[in-house]
Design a protein around this motif. Structure first.
Motif, short mmCIF file in Angstrom:
data_model
loop_
_atom_site.label_atom_id
_atom_site.label_comp_id
_atom_site.label_asym_id
_atom_site.label_seq_id
_atom_site.Cartn_x
_atom_site.Cartn_y
_atom_site.Cartn_z
N LEU A 154 50.48 34.72 -28.47
CA LEU A 154 49.23 34.92 -29.19
C LEU A 154 48.15 33.98 -28.70
O LEU A 154 46.97 34.34 -28.64
CB LEU A 154 49.46 34.74 -30.69
N GLU A 155 48.53 32.79 -28.31
CA GLU A 155 47.56 31.83 -27.80
C GLU A 155 47.08 32.19 -26.40
O GLU A 155 45.91 31.97 -26.05
CB GLU A 155 48.16 30.43 -27.79
N ASN A 156 47.96 32.78 -25.59
CA ASN A 156 47.65 32.93 -24.17
C ASN A 156 47.44 34.35 -23.68
O ASN A 156 46.82 34.55 -22.63
CB ASN A 156 48.77 32.28 -23.34
N ALA A 157 47.96 35.34 -24.38
CA ALA A 157 47.83 36.72 -23.90
C ALA A 157 46.36 37.14 -23.89
O ALA A 157 45.55 36.61 -24.65
CB ALA A 157 48.64 37.67 -24.80
N PRO A 158 46.00 38.10 -23.05
CA PRO A 158 44.60 38.54 -23.00
C PRO A 158 44.17 39.26 -24.27
O PRO A 158 44.99 39.84 -24.98
CB PRO A 158 44.58 39.49 -21.80
N GLU A 159 42.87 39.21 -24.53
CA GLU A 159 42.32 39.94 -25.67
C GLU A 159 42.42 41.44 -25.46
O GLU A 159 42.83 42.19 -26.34
CB GLU A 159 40.86 39.55 -25.90
N THR A 160 42.03 41.89 -24.28
CA THR A 160 42.04 43.32 -23.98
C THR A 160 41.88 43.49 -22.48
O THR A 160 41.79 42.51 -21.73
CB THR A 160 40.92 44.06 -24.74
N PHE A 161 41.84 44.74 -22.03
CA PHE A 161 41.62 45.08 -20.63
C PHE A 161 40.55 46.16 -20.56
O PHE A 161 40.41 46.98 -21.46
CB PHE A 161 42.91 45.59 -19.98
N GLU A 162 39.84 46.18 -19.46
CA GLU A 162 38.80 47.19 -19.29
C GLU A 162 39.39 48.56 -19.03
O GLU A 162 38.95 49.57 -19.58
CB GLU A 162 37.87 46.78 -18.14
N THR A 221 48.49 42.68 -25.28
CA THR A 221 47.25 42.01 -25.68
C THR A 221 47.53 41.19 -26.93
O THR A 221 48.62 41.27 -27.51
CB THR A 221 46.14 43.04 -25.99
N LYS A 222 46.56 40.45 -27.38
CA LYS A 222 46.74 39.68 -28.60
C LYS A 222 47.05 40.60 -29.79
O LYS A 222 47.84 40.25 -30.68
CB LYS A 222 45.50 38.83 -28.88
N ASN A 223 46.45 41.79 -29.81
CA ASN A 223 46.75 42.70 -30.92
C ASN A 223 48.18 43.22 -30.86
O ASN A 223 48.82 43.42 -31.90
CB ASN A 223 45.76 43.87 -30.91
#
Length: 510
Positions: free
Chosen positions: A194-202, A212-214
């Motif tokens: 949760l700390e390091n994974a990406p928020e999202t991808f294009e 992703t964080k979600n």
């Protein structure tokens, strides 16, 4: 546990010339430190291989987490074999091939290799930044947590392997960790992720097909619910509400969740392209428009009809058999044309098979690539409902269910209509099944609820009534009275290879 893996670099180069190549990489049969892990491209390729490794786990994921639910009936093809019959009869033996966890631990060892070796590329390639590496490590740790969470829900106590296998002669004799020890380890991985994974991808395939964080939040909420930590589950679900509550598909677009997939409600689903690994879903569930012998599973038409028309969704208009005219209309969740399977009649599961809903329009042979959905927002709503109800907040639980009903054009539950206690949770499991059925986790959901004090009869009654293989109610009930039977035996080969692994008491004489 003894695993031998021959180390080579067969087919591991992942061509990144197009974002649409996602998941076309072959599984990493092995990663040799001196020849691999040299630059950013190799590290990224190996990460994609970790996702591909999940493809080999899907058969056991589905078997462990879903097929013992009351939704399933035997398929009419040769692929419904004696191993699968044992699962549906709730009479599983340690020599059953479906209790072998080898594909899952194989995926875990590749993940362990990535976690150990990928950081070495930082010193060798100046193009790889610490931020990029940390993001990829977050994805890997979440994938390891996902694998271990399947193992815990299926077996309860499992060996925790945290190091890669690095030689042909290497063996691991490891005692099973307790359920709490394994879950603590899973949560450590998820905290890092949760700390390091990406928020999202294009790119859309990566946005829904990579961690992703979600995706971490959804998986962690599931873990918290399994551990009966209801407020912690809700805290994670409420974070997901902020992202997804305004993005649910309209009722008439419900089928778009499965075709084309990657809907605005999606959180994490394994991607299938026209090239690369094949999705297993069509061959598991297709019966009418197929010439193959796979035809593995049907839906238990008796239980579905009873629960839909009499319990959850009684008709409000005389021309309809049920008020669920979105999911239960012909060629939506199911096909109305019943199939003979040797035990009676079952319904074809159409949600993964069609080009379009509400018509006979099966996918062409070139387009049988439905994604395997791990998490989508409607499951989060059901997790919220379960957590609220366990906290005695039934009005909020009904409100969460009503969001799903609203997006299927089903009349909402009135205040108190869902009941409380056993009545509520029995209905909740049925609500889940009509929305999430055949997506891999309904047996796990029934086990999770029924393990709680005072609720064990929910699972037993669901399994014993209307059994799809005509096993009598008293026989199924007797097989499930001991909660140890809800979990799987260790495969006999694992016991032979791992002398520290001891068979569970329930299965000692089977």
């Amino acid at each position: 546990m003894m695993v031998k893996i021959r180390y080579s670099l067969l087919g591991l180069i992942f061509l990144m010339s197009s974002c649409d190549k996602f998941l076309e990489v072959e599984t990493p049969d092995n990663l040799v430190k001196d020849e691999f892990w040299q630059d950013e491209g190799q590290v990224h390729s190996s990460l994609m291989g970790l996702y591909t490794s999940l493809n080999s786990c899907l058969d056991v994921y589905q078997s462990w987490g879903d097929i013992r639910s009351s939704l399933y009936a035997p398929g009419a093809g040769d692929d419904f074999n004696s191993n699968r019959a044992e699962f549906l009869r709730h009479d599983i033996y340690p020599d059953n091939g479906l209790v072998s966890w080898s594909p899952v631990y194989r995926s875990i060892t590749w993940i362990n290799s990535f976690i150990k070796n990928a950081p070495g590329a930082l010193e060798l390639d100046e193009n790889l930044t610490q931020a990029e590496l940390s993001s990829m490590m977050g994805e890997a740790r979440a994938l390891r947590a996902l694998n271990y969470f399947y193992l815990v829900r299926a077996f309860r106590e499992v060996p925790l392997i945290t190091e890669p296998y690095e030689s042909d002669s290497q063996t691991f004799n490891t005692a099973a960790a307790s359920e709490d020890e394994a879950l603590d380890f899973i949560e450590e991985d998820l905290a890092f992720a949760l700390e390091n994974a990406p928020e999202t991808f294009e790119n859309v395939n990566e946005r829904y097909g990579r961690i992703t964080k979600n995706a971490v939040r959804a998986l962690w909420a599931d873990v918290k619910l399994w551990r009966n930590q209801y407020q912690a589950c809700l805290d994670l679900c409420l974070q997901l509400d902020a992202q997804y509550a305004g993005s649910m598909v309209r009722p008439l677009d419900w089928y778009s969740i499965f075709n084309p997939g990657n809907s605005t409600e999606s959180i994490f689903e394994l991607q299938y392209m026209l090239e690369g690994p094949n999705s297993p879903l069509y061959n598991w569930f297709a019966h009418v428009n197929t010439s193959g012998n796979d035809r593995r599973y049907l839906a238990n038409a008796t239980n579905i009809a009873l629960n839909a028309t009499e319990v959850l969704y009684p008709p409000v208009l005389p021309e309809y058999a049920t008020s669920d005219t979105i999911r239960l209309k012909n060629y939506a969740m199911l096909s109305a044309s019943l199939v003979t399977n040797g035990y009676g009649l079952g319904a074809e599961v159409y949600k993964f098979l069609g080009e379009a809903p509400y018509q006979r329009a099966y996918r062409s042979s070139a387009n049988r690539n439905a994604n395997y959905i791990f998490y989508r927002y409607r499951e989060v709503l059901f997790m919220k409902a379960e957590a609220y109800a366990m906290l005695g907040r039934y009005a909020e639980a009904e409100a969460a269910i009503n969001v799903v009903r609203e997006h299927c054009d089903i009349p909402p539950l009135g205040i108190g209509e869902g009941g409380e206690g056993t009545e509520f949770f029995s209905r909740l499991l049925m609500e889940r099944e009509f929305e999430l059925g055949f997506e891999g986790k309904e047996w796990f959901a029934a086990v999770r609820i029924s393990r709680r004090q005072g609720y064990s009869n929910i699972l037993i009654e669901k399994a014993a009534n209307g059994h799809s293989m005509n096993v009598s109610y008293p026989v199924i009930r007797a097989r499930l009275l001991d909660q140890e039977s809800w979990f799987l035996p260790y495969h006999e080969t694992e016991l032979e290879n791992n002398l520290q692994l001891e068979q569970k008491d329930y299965y000692q004489n089977k």
